[in-house]
Design a protein around this motif. Structure first.
Motif, PDB file in Angstrom:
ATOM      1  N   GLY A 131       0.818  -1.207   0.000  1.00  0.00           N
ATOM      2  CA  GLY A 131       0.000   0.000   0.000  1.00  0.00           C
ATOM      3  C   GLY A 131       0.847   1.249   0.000  1.00  0.00           C
ATOM      4  N   GLU A 132       1.938   1.217   0.752  1.00  0.00           N
ATOM      5  CA  GLU A 132       2.834   2.378   0.805  1.00  0.00           C
ATOM      6  C   GLU A 132       3.425   2.674  -0.574  1.00  0.00           C
ATOM      7  OE1 GLU A 132       2.659   0.635   4.927  1.00  0.00           O
ATOM      8  OE2 GLU A 132       2.815  -0.142   2.895  1.00  0.00           O
ATOM      9  N   GLU A 133       3.829   1.613  -1.285  1.00  0.00           N
ATOM     10  CA  GLU A 133       4.375   1.806  -2.633  1.00  0.00           C
ATOM     11  C   GLU A 133       3.314   2.374  -3.568  1.00  0.00           C
ATOM     12  OE1 GLU A 133       6.144  -1.661  -4.307  1.00  0.00           O
ATOM     13  OE2 GLU A 133       7.745  -1.780  -2.813  1.00  0.00           O
ATOM     14  N   ALA A 134       2.090   1.893  -3.430  1.00  0.00           N
ATOM     15  CA  ALA A 134       1.016   2.386  -4.290  1.00  0.00           C
ATOM     16  C   ALA A 134       0.794   3.877  -4.095  1.00  0.00           C
ATOM     17  CB  ALA A 134      -0.276   1.615  -4.004  1.00  0.00           C
ATOM     18  N   LEU A 135       0.828   4.342  -2.855  1.00  0.00           N
ATOM     19  CA  LEU A 135       0.647   5.772  -2.588  1.00  0.00           C
ATOM     20  C   LEU A 135       1.785   6.592  -3.182  1.00  0.00           C
ATOM     21  CD1 LEU A 135      -0.539   5.673   1.141  1.00  0.00           C
ATOM     22  CD2 LEU A 135      -1.922   6.194  -0.869  1.00  0.00           C
ATOM     23  N   ALA A 136       3.016   6.109  -2.984  1.00  0.00           N
ATOM     24  CA  ALA A 136       4.174   6.846  -3.485  1.00  0.00           C
ATOM     25  C   ALA A 136       4.182   6.887  -5.007  1.00  0.00           C
ATOM     26  CB  ALA A 136       5.462   6.206  -2.967  1.00  0.00           C
ATOM     27  N   MET A 137       3.897   5.750  -5.629  1.00  0.00           N
ATOM     28  CA  MET A 137       3.923   5.689  -7.091  1.00  0.00           C
ATOM     29  C   MET A 137       2.779   6.489  -7.705  1.00  0.00           C
ATOM     30  SD  MET A 137       5.051   1.696  -7.682  1.00  0.00           S
ATOM     31  CE  MET A 137       5.416   1.917  -9.429  1.00  0.00           C
TER      32      MET A 137
END
Length: 216
Positions: A44-50
């Motif tokens: 989820g963290e990667e999805a927000l950053a990307m």
């Protein structure tokens, strides 16, 4: 979240914790006209950053993201909280429990699909999501209609008390001692709580209770 011009491909971000699943989805979606996979996220963290720098139109989100970090529901809520500046979130998951569906919809997901969906249905749902139209798998739509027709009864005062103890991480014996009741009574109430919340586990009950603000 503006509607795309007819000639613009849908910019899609994949979020799934399994690399094999992401690779399979990317390969599948490469055969679809008008869909461009711009990135892959494992958490989820990667999805927000990307999403912040790739500006996708749609995020295809799995709900169950392992690794101890942010789950798909939390990521969905944060992505959709960006309003017009954020993407639309389309859930793609194996799970169709009432609790999962409710949590995803309340978090702002525009659609909810099952991984057993046919490819063309998935392609169509992605395009619909990009245009602001909702998409539900047939079994999911049926479950939602059933819930609307037969809403679950509210929790009793005693069930609220037990749910609060459950959220503290207490076991059945500890809950019984705290509330001065028998373990058998605790088990009976837990069964009723699970039924009313549409869950099958203690963790599921606590998660839904938090989403619905049932805890003190």
């Amino acid at each position: 979240m503006s509607t795309l011009p007819p000639s613009s491909p849908v910019r899609l971000l994949l979020c799934d914790d399994h690399a094999v699943v992401r690779a399979g989805l990317r390969a599948l979606l490469s055969s679809a006209d008008g869909i461009d996979v711009v990135g892959e996220a494992a958490t989820g963290e990667e999805a927000l950053a990307m999403a912040a720098h790739l500006n996708p139109d749609v995020v295809l989100m799995d709900l169950q993201l392992d690794g101890g970090g942010m789950d798909g529901v939390t990521a969905t809520r944060q992505l959709t909280a960006r309003g017009e500046r954020g993407p639309r979130v389309l859930v793609l998951t194996m799970f169709d429990t009432d609790a999962d569906i409710t949590r995803a919809v309340e978090a702002g997901a525009i659609g909810y699909l099952l991984k057993a969906e046919q490819p063309e249905e998935l392609f169509s749902a992605i395009r619909d999501a990009a245009s602001g139209r909702g998409a539900l798998s047939a079994p999911v739509a049926d479950r939602l209609l059933t819930r609307l027709r037969s809403p679950r009864p509210a929790l009793s005062a005693r069930e609220h008390e037990i749910l609060a103890q459950l959220a503290r991480g207490l076991g059945n014996r500890e809950i019984a001692r705290a509330l001065f009741i028998s373990e058998a009574t605790v088990k009976t109430h837990l069964g009723r709580i699970y039924g009313k919340l549409g869950v099958e586990t203690r963790a599921g009950a606590v998660a839904v209770a938090k989403e619905r603000r049932l805890l003190p």
